[in-house]
Design an enzyme around this catalytic site. Sequence first.
Site, mmCIF file in Angstrom:
data_model
loop_
_atom_site.group_PDB
_atom_site.id
_atom_site.type_symbol
_atom_site.label_atom_id
_atom_site.label_comp_id
_atom_site.label_asym_id
_atom_site.label_seq_id
_atom_site.Cartn_x
_atom_site.Cartn_y
_atom_site.Cartn_z
ATOM 1 N N SER A 121 6.659 76.955 54.850
ATOM 2 C CA SER A 121 5.716 76.987 53.934
ATOM 3 C C SER A 121 4.607 78.182 53.494
ATOM 4 C CB SER A 121 4.833 75.996 53.227
ATOM 5 O OG SER A 121 3.437 75.520 54.728
ATOM 6 N N HIS A 142 12.707 75.938 52.461
ATOM 7 C CA HIS A 142 11.547 75.108 52.192
ATOM 8 C C HIS A 142 11.159 73.720 52.489
ATOM 9 C CE1 HIS A 142 7.059 73.942 50.870
ATOM 10 N NE2 HIS A 142 7.047 73.027 52.785
ATOM 11 N N GLU A 154 13.182 74.379 47.952
ATOM 12 C CA GLU A 154 12.439 76.605 47.675
ATOM 13 C C GLU A 154 13.034 77.264 48.716
ATOM 14 O OE1 GLU A 154 8.332 75.960 46.115
ATOM 15 O OE2 GLU A 154 8.136 75.185 47.828
ATOM 16 N N ASN A 192 3.064 75.396 46.956
ATOM 17 C CA ASN A 192 1.487 75.939 47.765
ATOM 18 C C ASN A 192 1.240 76.629 47.019
ATOM 19 O OD1 ASN A 192 1.900 73.262 48.982
ATOM 20 N ND2 ASN A 192 2.756 74.942 51.058
#
Lengths: 292, 211
Positions: A121, A142, A154, A192
């Site tokens: 991540s 991800h 992702e 993130n």
Amino acid sequence: MTGIRKVGVCGAAGTMGSGIAIVSARAGFETVCHDVDGEGLERAATQTASFFARSVERGRMTEEDRETALGRLSPATELDALADCDLVIEAVFEDLSTKQALFRALNPVCKADAIFASNTSTLSIAQIASGCGREDLVVGMHFCLPAQLMKLIEMSPGLNTSEEAFAAAWAWTEAAGQTPVRTRDRPGFILNALLVPFNNDAIRAVEAGVASPADIDTAIKAALGYRMGPLELIDLIGLDTQILLSEAFYPITLDPRAAAPPLLRRMVAAGRLGRKSGRGFHDYEDSAMYGA
Amino acid sequence: MTMAYAIHRTGESRSFPAGDAFLDGAAEDADVLVLLGVPYEPDPSRTAILIELGTECLGVHTGEAAGEEGSNALGFARYRNGGDPPSDLVELVRQPNTEERAIEAARAVFEGAGLTVAVSADRVGRIVDRLVRPKYNAALRLLDDGLAKAEDMDLACRLGLGYPDGPVERTVRGGLAYHHDVSSALFAASGQPGDAPARAAVVARARSEGR
């Protein structure tokens, strides 16, 4: 269409790894669940069986599909079991050297055209792939927690990833019933990169006396329609985890918003880790809520 | 608990546009006075005086006293994302020594109207804009950097975080020029790079001014 038939998941005793294995097996792929922790694999297998049983109870899969999906899962504690996998997804500890070592160890074991995917991540796909011997076949993939429920993936290519490998991995995510989005190989990808600094800003607002945690969460939920306020979310993921995320971002991005706020460090030092310790930005008297 | 309130008003209010039920619920006179665009005059005889704010601090209206200020006057703004309709959130702005009974009266007025109240210190951006505008600036900068397509960034936030909308679509829908103005106010007060309006917002403001 995907040419991928058999999938390996490394770190399959963990929450993320076992969730990814469920996604894979549920979608019809033979799936090897690898972890060095054999007892952990047994626990994960029990939890996976419970998950599929609940899916049957809720009418989301048939009993026959449940049995078939469980039959597609095979546990393994040795890397050799991944030798004939077309795709190996790692969900091991979020540490660059750990992930690099795994891919380097997998390279001589796996088929020459097998794709390696990292569920990182925060780390760079190009760095994870570096030196593994098949940099052109390494992709970022991800998943979101809990992987067996969340559709988003992702997807990011590293600098040396071939378009063919990326396309094959992309096709697999779609065949697995997921929704991929393409991002560049940047720290935190999309989610993130936006969430970690935002959560730190909320902590700084508490520290600066702008508002109480309750008022901040109330405001964000009422104004934006979010299900959870940022401080409730930090309590859920763990204040210690928020520090780890911040420490993964800040040295790379040097974005002041990504730096762990002093209040966060003080709270972790004081044992206020969030829901898992019963106290974070909010109090949680009913510890049964955690993980329920 | 509901509480009677009177409204002194000039022009259009961002919190309560024409036709809003809150306007219809006002009394001719009451101990709680809501000012919509009308200059503030101190009146200690009232329980509370509620001053609608834009991006400015309450202290602009009441004056400040080195962190010791506070009276029966509070600021407020119903949160709006630019041109979007007002949300149910009222950000209630207090000063260090604001009278507690004034805060409770203000809370009763707004909650009695079915709104949600969050209390904020007197800071530019209050709670919501202080937190979301840097995020929207970051999203716009990441878009410029080619991290992902706008629709993928928005989709990721909807699917991955359960948000009702993504940062790019929300900022564009609310108005990039509006986002520029709020971010500029934040940046002027904080000096933090994340508060500085992103390029796309600067462009939108320039175009809206015919430059």
